[in-house]
Design an enzyme around this catalytic site. Structure first.
Site, PDB file in Angstrom:
ATOM      1  N   GLU A  54       0.905  -1.245   0.110  1.00  0.00           N
ATOM      2  CA  GLU A  54       0.468   0.013   0.002  1.00  0.00           C
ATOM      3  C   GLU A  54       0.414   1.315   0.071  1.00  0.00           C
ATOM      4  OE1 GLU A  54      -3.191   0.241   0.146  1.00  0.00           O
ATOM      5  OE2 GLU A  54      -3.438  -2.180  -0.187  1.00  0.00           O
ATOM      6  N   GLU A  85       7.577 -21.653   7.363  1.00  0.00           N
ATOM      7  CA  GLU A  85       8.396 -21.172   8.826  1.00  0.00           C
ATOM      8  C   GLU A  85       9.508 -21.957   9.587  1.00  0.00           C
ATOM      9  OE1 GLU A  85       6.404 -21.863  12.710  1.00  0.00           O
ATOM     10  OE2 GLU A  85       4.515 -20.652  11.578  1.00  0.00           O
TER      11      GLU A  85
END
Length: 279
Positions: A54, A85
């Site tokens: 954004e 992970e």
């Protein structure tokens, strides 16, 4: 579930001073040409990526100055990548490919604060001299211990046990939004609450840009539209053009002032006043 979301947002309150400190420290690196790098795995990683993407449309932040270390890579944006992970070697490789430097800022997010991929990415960034910021919902934790600035949101147990996309995820989203917005403000990409580095990419944003120019320069719509067109969609240059500057003059002034519109407007107003005008 709704009340739990409200409590997650409230958990961010005690960390506001730390978030502000992180934004100020980050902006100093970024103003020297550094990059903002997001690191994470699973839900935390996807939330971090969402914040980063954004920055371009909202603040005009260059795409080349945002990078991501996401466990499992692009595939993990759209689905779960098993064991990603825990892949420490992948974290080392990803940070190595980013070629992180001392001007860069790495933000690592992990609800547990123990995710091996994220902790390793942060450690590698520390080794390169970058500024590191850790966001976690668990303390003590390796991520917060190793980060130069640690942000802890005490969200507690989830309504659905283990679903860290809920309260923990909400708190991380709020922290990242506050941090990145405050950082962009410190970098001069906001003027009096207005998005002066916004990318004018459609009719809606063009109309919004015209309103911004009108408000800052105190001119009517036709002048604002002409200024924006002359400045080829650059709002900061358009503001200075609407105030009476030629585009090349505005470019030089903004460059001299590090792209900070506030300082450029102050310079213009002082110069205008010295010539018998003034606002």
């Amino acid at each position: 579930m709704f009340e739990a979301q409200l409590s997650a947002i409230a958990a961010v309150g005690p960390e506001l001073a730390t978030i502000a400190r992180a934004a100020e420290a980050a902006s100093r690196r970024l103003m020297e040409g550094g990059r903002l790098i997001y690191a994470g795995a699973g839900a935390s990683g996807r939330i971090a990526v969402q914040d980063g993407v954004e920055l371009g449309p909202t603040f005009g932040w260059p795409e080349a100055r945002v990078a991501y270390a996401l466990a499992g890579g692009r595939k993990a944006l759209f689905g779960s990548v098993e064991l990603a992970e825990d892949d420490v070697e992948a974290a080392e490789r990803d940070i190595g490919e980013i070629a992180i430097s001392s001007n860069d800022v790495l933000v690592g997010a992990a609800a547990s604060g123990r995710t091996p991929y994220t902790v390793t990415a942060l450690e590698k960034a520390n080794g390169a001299g970058a500024l590191t910021i850790g966001i976690s919902n668990n303390r003590p934790s390796p991520l917060l211990d190793k980060a130069q600035i640690g942000i802890y949101a005490e969200t507690g147990s989830e309504v659905i046990a283990g679903s860290t996309r809920m309260k923990a995820g909400t708190s991380q989203k709020v922290i990242l939004t506050l941090f990145s917005t405050a950082t962009m403000i410190c970098c001069g990409r906001v003027y009096r609450g207005l998005m002066v580095d916004m990318v004018v990419s459609n009719r809606k944003l063009h109309a919004r840009a015209v309103e911004i120019i009108k408000q800052i320069a105190g001119v009517d719509k036709p002048i604002a539209e002409t200024a924006l067109d002359t400045a080829k969609g650059n709002i900061k240059l358009a503001v200075l053009r609407a105030l009476g500057m030629e585009i090349d003059e505005a470019e030089r002034l903004l460059s001299r002032r590090g792209g900070i519109l506030r300082d450029a407007v102050c310079d213009w107003n002082e110069n205008f006043a010295s010539k018998g005008g003034g606002k």
